[in-house]
Design a protein around this motif. Structure first.
Motif, mmCIF file in Angstrom:
data_model
loop_
_atom_site.group_PDB
_atom_site.id
_atom_site.type_symbol
_atom_site.label_atom_id
_atom_site.label_comp_id
_atom_site.label_asym_id
_atom_site.label_seq_id
_atom_site.Cartn_x
_atom_site.Cartn_y
_atom_site.Cartn_z
ATOM 1 N N MET A 158 7.252 -19.353 -25.833
ATOM 2 C CA MET A 158 6.374 -18.635 -24.916
ATOM 3 C C MET A 158 5.139 -18.191 -25.699
ATOM 4 O O MET A 158 5.247 -17.356 -26.599
ATOM 5 N N PRO A 159 3.970 -18.758 -25.363
ATOM 6 C CA PRO A 159 2.768 -18.359 -26.106
ATOM 7 C C PRO A 159 2.509 -16.861 -25.970
ATOM 8 O O PRO A 159 2.867 -16.262 -24.952
ATOM 9 N N VAL A 160 1.899 -16.284 -26.987
ATOM 10 C CA VAL A 160 1.621 -14.843 -26.970
ATOM 11 C C VAL A 160 0.472 -14.535 -26.008
ATOM 12 O O VAL A 160 0.509 -13.549 -25.272
ATOM 13 N N ASP A 161 -0.532 -15.383 -25.990
ATOM 14 C CA ASP A 161 -1.680 -15.185 -25.120
ATOM 15 C C ASP A 161 -1.227 -15.190 -23.647
ATOM 16 O O ASP A 161 -0.516 -16.098 -23.215
ATOM 17 N N VAL A 162 -1.649 -14.168 -22.880
ATOM 18 C CA VAL A 162 -1.137 -14.014 -21.514
ATOM 19 C C VAL A 162 -1.480 -15.210 -20.615
ATOM 20 O O VAL A 162 -0.667 -15.604 -19.766
ATOM 21 N N ASP A 163 -2.657 -15.770 -20.789
ATOM 22 C CA ASP A 163 -3.019 -16.915 -19.945
ATOM 23 C C ASP A 163 -2.230 -18.168 -20.324
ATOM 24 O O ASP A 163 -1.854 -18.956 -19.461
ATOM 25 N N ARG A 164 -1.949 -18.292 -21.629
ATOM 26 C CA ARG A 164 -1.146 -19.445 -22.054
ATOM 27 C C ARG A 164 0.304 -19.273 -21.562
ATOM 28 O O ARG A 164 0.990 -20.241 -21.304
ATOM 29 N N THR A 165 0.745 -18.023 -21.460
ATOM 30 C CA THR A 165 2.131 -17.772 -21.011
ATOM 31 C C THR A 165 2.335 -18.298 -19.598
ATOM 32 O O THR A 165 3.296 -19.009 -19.312
ATOM 33 N N TRP A 166 1.422 -17.942 -18.681
ATOM 34 C CA TRP A 166 1.634 -18.415 -17.313
ATOM 35 C C TRP A 166 1.441 -19.928 -17.220
ATOM 36 O O TRP A 166 2.091 -20.601 -16.412
#
Ligand SMILES: N[C@@H](CCC(=O)N[C@@H](CS)C(=O)NCC(=O)O)C(=O)O
Length: 215
Positions: A86-94
């Motif tokens: 799960m990427p740390v960056d919030v946009d990468r997460t979704w």
């Protein structure tokens, strides 16, 4: 050992979780479940009454975790390693979650529909459902082919949850409906997935069971 994975070596959703475990060399005890064996099926149903695998049992934290996506998120949080799913960056997460959902719902599910229909007895087949599943796969291949023209992994440069979902979905989808030469970017992405040591190991271990797959 704290973690036990209840799984089957041929089962595609189990492959998804095995990739995540092998990515980080996470120690776990494998428990291969034969669903045709009443005792083994009953033991799985006790853990997860839905009766599907994979199911992860974590004795150290006294938790039972079903559902491949949730298991990988759980591993990422509690047993993290060099590969973060799960990427740390919030946009990468979704974006990782979206691609994971996409591969599960629009590649894996129609593939399972087509395979499942092959196992149905005569008179119980569902040609209309298979037609719908085939059309869904066709759309998905087109979408993947477009986005993989510029990406290494499902969300870009970093391997994530979405690639764990993509590998087994594409493997079995290619068996029932080959990508063909018209989907060169899907095929190239799949070659990269198969070269990933974690997935190469999953496929090697599944090899003795491939004869059970309904071709
Ligand atoms: N949504 C579940 C799907 C799991 C699933 O469909 N597992 C299949 C094996 S790939 C299964 O247990 N099939 C046996 C059955 O449905 O009886 C997940 O992501 O873990």
């Amino acid at each position: 050992m704290s973690l036990t994975l209840h799984f089957h070596p041929l089962a595609s959703y189990c492959h998804k979780v095995l990739i995540a475990l092998y990515e980080n060399d996470t120690p776990f005890a494998p428990n291969s479940v034969d669903l045709s064996n009443e005792t083994e099926r009953a033991a799985l149903l006790k853990l997860w009454p839905i009766g599907k695998f994979p199911v992860l049992r974590d004795d150290a934290r006294n938790q039972t975790i079903p559902e491949s996506t949730v298991i990988i998120e759980y591993l990422d949080r509690h047993y993290s390693g060099r590969t973060r799913f799960m990427p740390v960056d919030v946009d990468r997460t979704w974006q990782a979650r979206l691609r994971d959902r996409f591969y599960d719902l629009y590649v894996h599910e129609p593939m399972q529909k087509i395979v499942g229909d092959r196992l149905r007895p005569d008179g119980k087949k569902d040609p209309h459902g298979v037609e719908e599943a085939t059309a869904r796969l066709r759309t998905s291949y087109r979408m993947i082919d477009q986005e993989m023209a510029t990406r290494t992994w499902a969300i870009g440069d970093e391997f994530s949850l979405a690639d764990c979902a993509a590998a087994p979905a594409l493997f079995y989808a290619n068996e029932v409906m080959p990508f063909g030469e018209s989907h060169a970017n899907v095929a190239a992405y799949f070659v990269r997935l198969k070269a990933r040591p974690s997935y190469a190991r999953v496929l090697k271990e599944a090899e003795p069971y491939f004869a059970m797959f309904p071709r």
